[in-house]
Structures are given as C-alpha cells and as structure tokens.
Write an enzyme that holds these catalytic residues in place. Structure first.
Site, PDB file in Angstrom:
ATOM      1  N   GLU A  71       1.157  -0.136  -3.550  1.00 51.95           N
ATOM      2  CA  GLU A  71       0.813  -0.185  -4.970  1.00 51.95           C
ATOM      3  C   GLU A  71       1.789   0.609  -5.831  1.00 51.95           C
ATOM      4  O   GLU A  71       2.142   0.187  -6.924  1.00 51.95           O
ATOM      5  CB  GLU A  71      -0.614   0.354  -5.152  1.00 51.95           C
ATOM      6  CG  GLU A  71      -1.242  -0.133  -6.437  1.00 51.95           C
ATOM      7  CD  GLU A  71      -2.559   0.566  -6.740  1.00 51.95           C
ATOM      8  OE1 GLU A  71      -3.098   1.227  -5.834  1.00 51.95           O
ATOM      9  OE2 GLU A  71      -3.018   0.464  -7.882  1.00 51.95           O
ATOM     10  N   ASP A  72       2.204   1.756  -5.338  1.00 52.33           N
ATOM     11  CA  ASP A  72       2.942   2.689  -6.202  1.00 52.33           C
ATOM     12  C   ASP A  72       4.427   2.861  -5.893  1.00 52.33           C
ATOM     13  O   ASP A  72       5.088   3.654  -6.543  1.00 52.33           O
ATOM     14  CB  ASP A  72       2.288   4.084  -6.146  1.00 52.33           C
ATOM     15  CG  ASP A  72       0.861   4.077  -6.672  1.00 52.33           C
ATOM     16  OD1 ASP A  72       0.533   3.141  -7.427  1.00 52.33           O
ATOM     17  OD2 ASP A  72       0.084   4.975  -6.327  1.00 52.33           O
TER      18      ASP A  72
END
Ligand code: MN
Length: 484
Positions: free
Chosen positions: A73-74
């Site tokens: 996600e990051d």
C-alpha cells in the site's frame, strides 16, 4: 529491534525464523525514509504489530506477512516482486490486508438501527473479503497498535478511527473469542470516540473502583486461606476489573452503579473442573450466596462458548462480591482463544428482528467452522469462505450491500432503491463501465447510471439473481402491462 521479535518466535521452526528475518529486511528497506506520525521510523510499526501476533503464536507466514503488511500500500514494491521473494502464501496474506484497508466505517447522522445494520454488514464483509482468518488477525493487531499510538493524530481522525474500532474491530475480536484484545481496543477507543461520556464515567467510578480494589485485597487472603485449609489447590487468584467501555454499556441498561456487582471481581484459577465445584461449595459454606446469582457456565456454557462459574456472595463485612472460578484452559480461551467467547450480549435487541436472526446464524456458522478444527490447523487452513453464497459490494458512499452470489448491477440497483432499479441505464464497477450481466465480486464499488425515465426491460428478469429484484421487476410489469 528484530532480535526481540525473533526471540519471541524462538519456538518457531528454523525455516520460519529465516522467513521472518527476510521479511523484516525487505520491509525495512521498502519503508526506508518513511516516518510514522509520531516521528518514529515507519518499520517500528510493523515490528510492533508482528510482536502482537507472535504472542498469539501465529505461524511464520502470518508474521512475515505482518511485517510487510503496509509494503504494497505505502511503497513502490509490487505484488510480483513480493511474490518472487516470498511466494504465494505470504503475498496472498499481504494482499488481503491491503484490500481490507479500503473498508472504512463512517458514522452518519441517522437512526441508530440503520447504523447497526451498516456495521453488521461491514463486519461480515470483512470476513468475506479477508478470505483467510490470518488476514483478519493481522488487521486486528494492526488496529491495536494504531490505537495505542493514536495520540499523535488530529482530533477528527482520532474520533473516526475510534468509532470504527468500536463498531467494526472490537466486535470482530469478540467473535473470534479474543476477549483481551476486544476489551483493550474498546477502552482505547472509548476516550476518543465519546470523550464527554468517558470523563463522566471516570469521575463517577474513580472512588468506587479504588474502594472495591481495596476491599478485594482484604478478602482475597481470607478466601485463599479457606480454600487451602480445605485442601483446594489454587493456581492463581487475581482481581478482575471490568473494562470501562463494557461498564459504560452496562450502565445504559442498569443505571444504578451499586447494582453492578462485578465492577471488580475475584477471579480464581483452579486445576480442574471438580476443584471449581469444590471451591464453590466451600465459598458458599462461608458466604451466603445472593439468590439467583450463581451462574454455572460450566454445566451450561454461554452460547458463545464461554465457561466459568460466577458466584455472587455476601462476603466479609456483608458486602457483595462476585467470584469467578475457572481452569487455566478456560481462562486462556476467554482471553485469547479464537473459538471462545461468542458474545450474545451485544445483540440484546429484539431477537426476532430479521437482521439479528441473520447475524445469529452467522455466529453459529463461524462457531461450527471453528469448532471443527483444533487451534493448530485453524491457523493453517483459515479460509473465511463461509459466505460463499453471498457477495458484498459497496455504494459510492461506502454503504455495504449484501447480495446473493452471481448478482449483477441490476440486483444492486434494486437493493439500493426500487426506483433506482427501474431507471437503471448503465453501471460502473470500480469506475469502469460494465454490462448488465456482469457478476459482482466482493469489495467492488458499484455505481448506477440513472436514466431520466423508469424503463425496466423484460430481459432483466433473466439477468437478476435476487428474488427481491425479480419481484420488483415483475410487479412493475404487472402495474404497467403495456410496456415492452
Ligand atoms: Mn499498518
């Protein structure tokens, strides 16, 4: 940092320790330069979360996935890169956690019952989308750590996250029998979600808790002495203070604080069931029981599987005291065990309400499924596919719609509103146009493009899956026989 974690998982197989160490290196490199809101290097977060799972004795792939749970996600790392390094299982788990990140609960002004339904569907959707119980456990541990570091966030964010924790995560933890995590999550969230009520409760009970605690310290040695004189072996005895949030909820039903006898209870751990009953006999010989307040959850476990004896007695100085008797296994079950503590008390509303019946069936399903396997295999084949006949999708506003498997955009449109169904002109799924025979999948966001006029087609009867949608289309043609 990783040494401490590796120490925790020392019991794990060598191959798993290696896997976990590699996942740590991978995540550390991926998050290089990123910081948490409190200024700490980002990697401290996944490591802390992995520590929680290690305490719960989860398997190596779950802990490895946990260390990398925010990587997809990051960071710039792709699924393919992760799968090349770590294989399908670990990547599948990380993907599962990433998917769940999209599900958020937002409280809107409206009727409470509607909010409850919304939260219920969201919780079911979590299970359906997670596909593997380990994904849920990673999410729970992730939330646990985020709650414990919430102080650095803005007040608005604190409130939103805390409400979500109370409505979604704590009930899921409760379903999974994780009494400890559930209680902690609730207490951490309570102060931020309902600051006024929290302060009020605290001011009301501060002296009471202290007083009960002191009293218990006085009574405990007397009870212990009594038991040992009667040759009962006690493994452990401690005060159990009621969690604040659960007290807050109880006070909404029983408004008088003096009528809540289990504010602080004496919990006694005994080697086996027969010593629990022997201890109960001795306690009752010394202290008169309160009529109607002996709860034998050994002979009759709660519907949620919880086992213990709760005896409420007039103890020293004639004061009322609740004593809980249980074995170490029962204790473990009530605190951490996935299969224990299925709460029924949370649905104290009218049991005949359809939503409650559905919910109850769901609990029963989950329970049976968990009962079928012992803990070890539980963690290995933790498919959460007991909803394989349902599909959960979202409106653009994030409202969950629960439809039969194989449902199409038309089923969705009719589930939102009959008029919307009748005037459907087109549909988008995750922003892309789809045809009317498209089969919806879990977690998709569905948007209906509305025409100016109501114009259902007879063909639709062959496209919809839900009986509700079919009935509504049928009745439109019954009312408008001349339309094509
Ligand atoms: Mn996280």
């Amino acid at each position: 940092m990783i040494e401490k974690l590796l120490k925790k998982i020392n019991a794990q197989k060598t191959g798993e320790r290696d896997l976990i160490a590699r996942a740590f290196d991978f995540a550390k490199k991926a998050h290089e330069g990123q910081r948490r809101e409190d200024g700490e290097p980002y990697i401290t977060h996944p490591v802390a979360v992995a520590g929680i799972l290690a305490d719960l004795k989860l398997d190596g792939p779950a802990i490895a996935a946990c260390l990398m749970h925010d990587v997809l996600e990051d960071t710039k790392i792709t699924e393919e890169e992760m799968e090349k390094e770590f294989g399908k299982e670990v990547t599948f788990l990380v993907k599962g956690v990433t998917k769940l990140a999209g599900l958020t609960y937002q409280e809107e002004p409206g009727i409470k019952a509607k909010q409850n339904l919304k939260a219920q569907s969201l919780r079911k959707m979590f299970f359906a989308m997670a596909e593997d119980i380990r994904v849920i456990l990673i999410k729970l541990a992730d939330r646990y750590h985020n709650m414990s570091t919430l102080r650095t966030c803005s007040p608005e964010k604190r409130k939103r996250i805390s409400l979500e924790t109370l409505e979604i995560y704590a009930p899921i933890a409760e379903r999974l029998g994780m009494g400890q995590i559930k209680g902690d999550l609730e207490d951490m969230a309570f102060a931020h979600a309902y600051p006024e009520e929290y302060k009020l409760l605290l001011s009301k009970i501060k002296d009471k808790y202290a007083d009960r605690q002191n009293y218990l310290e006085k009574v405990k040695p007397i009870v212990m002495k009594n038991l040992s004189e009667n040759k009962i072996k006690v493994l452990d005895a401690h005060a159990r203070a009621k969690h604040y949030y659960s007290l807050y909820k109880k006070l909404q039903k029983v408004s008088d604080l003096d009528r809540i006898h289990d504010l602080v209870a004496l919990r006694i751990i005994l080697p086996d069931i027969s010593s629990c009953y022997e201890a109960l006999g001795i306690i009752h010989k010394n202290y008169k029981p309160l009529p109607g307040l002996i709860k034998d959850y050994l002979a009759m476990p709660k519907l949620n599987g919880y086992r213990s004896i709760h005896a409420t007695v007039f103890a020293e100085e004639g004061r009322i005291l609740e004593i809980q008797l249980r074995t170490p296994e029962m204790h473990e079950h009530a605190e951490n065990g996935i299969a224990a503590h299925w709460s029924y008390s949370e649905s104290n509303k009218n049991k005949l309400h359809t939503a409650d019946i559905k919910e109850a069936q769901w609990i029963a399903q989950l329970k049976n499924w968990l009962k079928a396997s012992d803990n070890q295999e539980l963690y290995q084949s933790l498919r959460t596919n007991f909803f394989n006949d349902r599909v959960f999708v979202l409106t653009p506003k994030g409202e969950v719609k629960d439809l039969p498997e194989g449902s199409t955009p038309l089923d969705f449109a009719y589930a939102v509103h009959t008029d919307l169904g009748h005037s459907t002109k087109g549909a988008k799924v995750n922003g892309r146009m789809v045809s009317f025979d498209y089969q919806l999948k879990n977690g998709q966001i569905v948007e209906i493009i509305k025409g100016k006029v109501k114009k259902p087609s007879r063909d639709w009867l062959g496209l919809v899956k839900s009986s509700e949608a079919r009935r509504r289309i049928q009745s439109w043609f019954n009312a408008n026989p001349k339309s094509s």
